[in-house]
Structure formats: C-alpha cells, structure tokens
Design an enzyme around this catalytic site. Structure first.
Site, PDB file in Angstrom:
ATOM      1  N   MET A 237      -3.756   4.076  -0.438  1.00 39.13           N
ATOM      2  CA  MET A 237      -4.512   4.359   0.793  1.00 39.13           C
ATOM      3  C   MET A 237      -5.645   5.339   0.521  1.00 39.13           C
ATOM      4  O   MET A 237      -6.694   5.277   1.169  1.00 39.13           O
ATOM      5  CB  MET A 237      -3.551   4.922   1.851  1.00 39.13           C
ATOM      6  CG  MET A 237      -4.151   4.996   3.223  1.00 39.13           C
ATOM      7  SD  MET A 237      -4.612   3.342   3.845  1.00 39.13           S
ATOM      8  CE  MET A 237      -5.783   3.825   5.134  1.00 39.13           C
TER       9      MET A 237
ATOM     10  N   GLY B 146      -1.020   4.329  -5.284  1.00 44.16           N
ATOM     11  CA  GLY B 146      -0.891   3.098  -6.064  1.00 44.16           C
ATOM     12  C   GLY B 146       0.207   3.101  -7.104  1.00 44.16           C
ATOM     13  O   GLY B 146       0.270   2.188  -7.935  1.00 44.16           O
TER      14      GLY B 146
ATOM     15  N   VAL C  72       0.848  -1.194   0.000  1.00 47.43           N
ATOM     16  CA  VAL C  72       0.000   0.000   0.000  1.00 47.43           C
ATOM     17  C   VAL C  72       0.885   1.247   0.000  1.00 47.43           C
ATOM     18  O   VAL C  72       1.860   1.319   0.763  1.00 47.43           O
ATOM     19  CB  VAL C  72      -0.881   0.013   1.271  1.00 47.43           C
ATOM     20  CG1 VAL C  72      -1.789   1.241   1.288  1.00 47.43           C
ATOM     21  CG2 VAL C  72      -1.692  -1.280   1.389  1.00 47.43           C
ATOM     22  N   CYS C  73       0.541   2.215  -0.869  1.00 44.84           N
ATOM     23  CA  CYS C  73       1.224   3.512  -0.818  1.00 44.84           C
ATOM     24  C   CYS C  73       0.160   4.603  -0.826  1.00 44.84           C
ATOM     25  O   CYS C  73      -0.946   4.393  -0.337  1.00 44.84           O
ATOM     26  CB  CYS C  73       2.231   3.658  -1.949  1.00 44.84           C
ATOM     27  SG  CYS C  73       1.495   3.812  -3.590  1.00 44.84           S
ATOM     28  N   TYR C  74       0.469   5.765  -1.353  1.00 49.21           N
ATOM     29  CA  TYR C  74      -0.503   6.872  -1.343  1.00 49.21           C
ATOM     30  C   TYR C  74      -1.580   6.667  -2.413  1.00 49.21           C
ATOM     31  O   TYR C  74      -2.771   6.686  -2.123  1.00 49.21           O
ATOM     32  CB  TYR C  74       0.204   8.217  -1.590  1.00 49.21           C
ATOM     33  CG  TYR C  74       1.245   8.532  -0.565  1.00 49.21           C
ATOM     34  CD1 TYR C  74       0.910   9.199   0.608  1.00 49.21           C
ATOM     35  CD2 TYR C  74       2.570   8.140  -0.764  1.00 49.21           C
ATOM     36  CE1 TYR C  74       1.873   9.474   1.560  1.00 49.21           C
ATOM     37  CE2 TYR C  74       3.531   8.414   0.183  1.00 49.21           C
ATOM     38  CZ  TYR C  74       3.184   9.085   1.342  1.00 49.21           C
ATOM     39  OH  TYR C  74       4.131   9.343   2.277  1.00 49.21           O
TER      40      TYR C  74
END
Ligand SMILES: O=S(=O)([O-])[S-]
Length: 107
Positions: A93, A68, A64-66
């Site tokens: 996220m 994708g 998971v990042c900000y």
C-alpha cells in the site's frame, strides 16, 4: 505446484482500472480504514474461507499489505488453496499510495 506472481504498482493499477482482479488487503483494520485501494476488501483469517468459496474459478486476485512482504505469504497461501492467478503487490500500500495518491480511499 501452485505459485504466485509479484507485480509492480503499474501492473496492479492496470488490473485495478480494468477491473480484472479482486484486490484483497491483509493489513490491520485501522490501516485499512485509514487508506485503502477503492474496491479492495480486507481479508482476514475470519473471512478467507468465505472469500475462497465465493471466488469464481477464473477470478484473478491481488494481495496488498504494507510493503509487499507479508502479502507474498498470503498470496502463496491462496495459491495453495487453489486460486489460479494470484499476485502480491510489490511495495504494498505504501508504494501504491505514492504512485497513485488519487486512487486511495481514505476515511
Ligand atoms: O507489509 S510488510 O509485510 O511488507 S511489512
């Protein structure tokens, strides 16, 4: 060559609910502290090796990042390190929090 999948929030949520995957969050510390997927761990350069060492062979991983994007690079890296089933969460996220606001742990 080892590769990763891209999954949407719905698929990720199913994996999360059924506890079928380990969720790792590569965002910065403050963002993670402010809001993260319950049960996810923050993955950093400092703990990635330990994480890999402790991973069971058939453990599935979701990165998971900000939004994708950077999670795809991290997922690719984990795949190259031998993680068999690894996914990048499309939309990151941001998308998760919009789709499942009740499944966000906030500090
Ligand atoms: O988190 S991001 O790399 O998608 S901006």
């Amino acid at each position: 060559m080892a590769d990763f999948k891209r999954i949407n929030t719905l698929t990720a949520h199913e994996l999360w609910e059924s506890k079928q995957a380990r969720f790792v969050d590569i965002r910065d510390e403050r963002s993670y502290a402010a809001a993260h997927i319950p049960g996810s761990m923050r993955l950093t350069d400092a703990n990635v090796q330990q994480f890999l060492n402790e991973l069971d062979d058939n453990d599935e991983v979701v990165v998971v990042c900000y939004h994708g994007n950077s999670s795809q690079g991290a997922a690719q890296y984990l795949a190259h390190q031998g993680v068999e089933v690894v996914s990048s969460l499309d939309g990151g996220m941001t998308a998760w929090a919009q789709a499942f606001p009740e499944a966000v742990e906030r500090s």
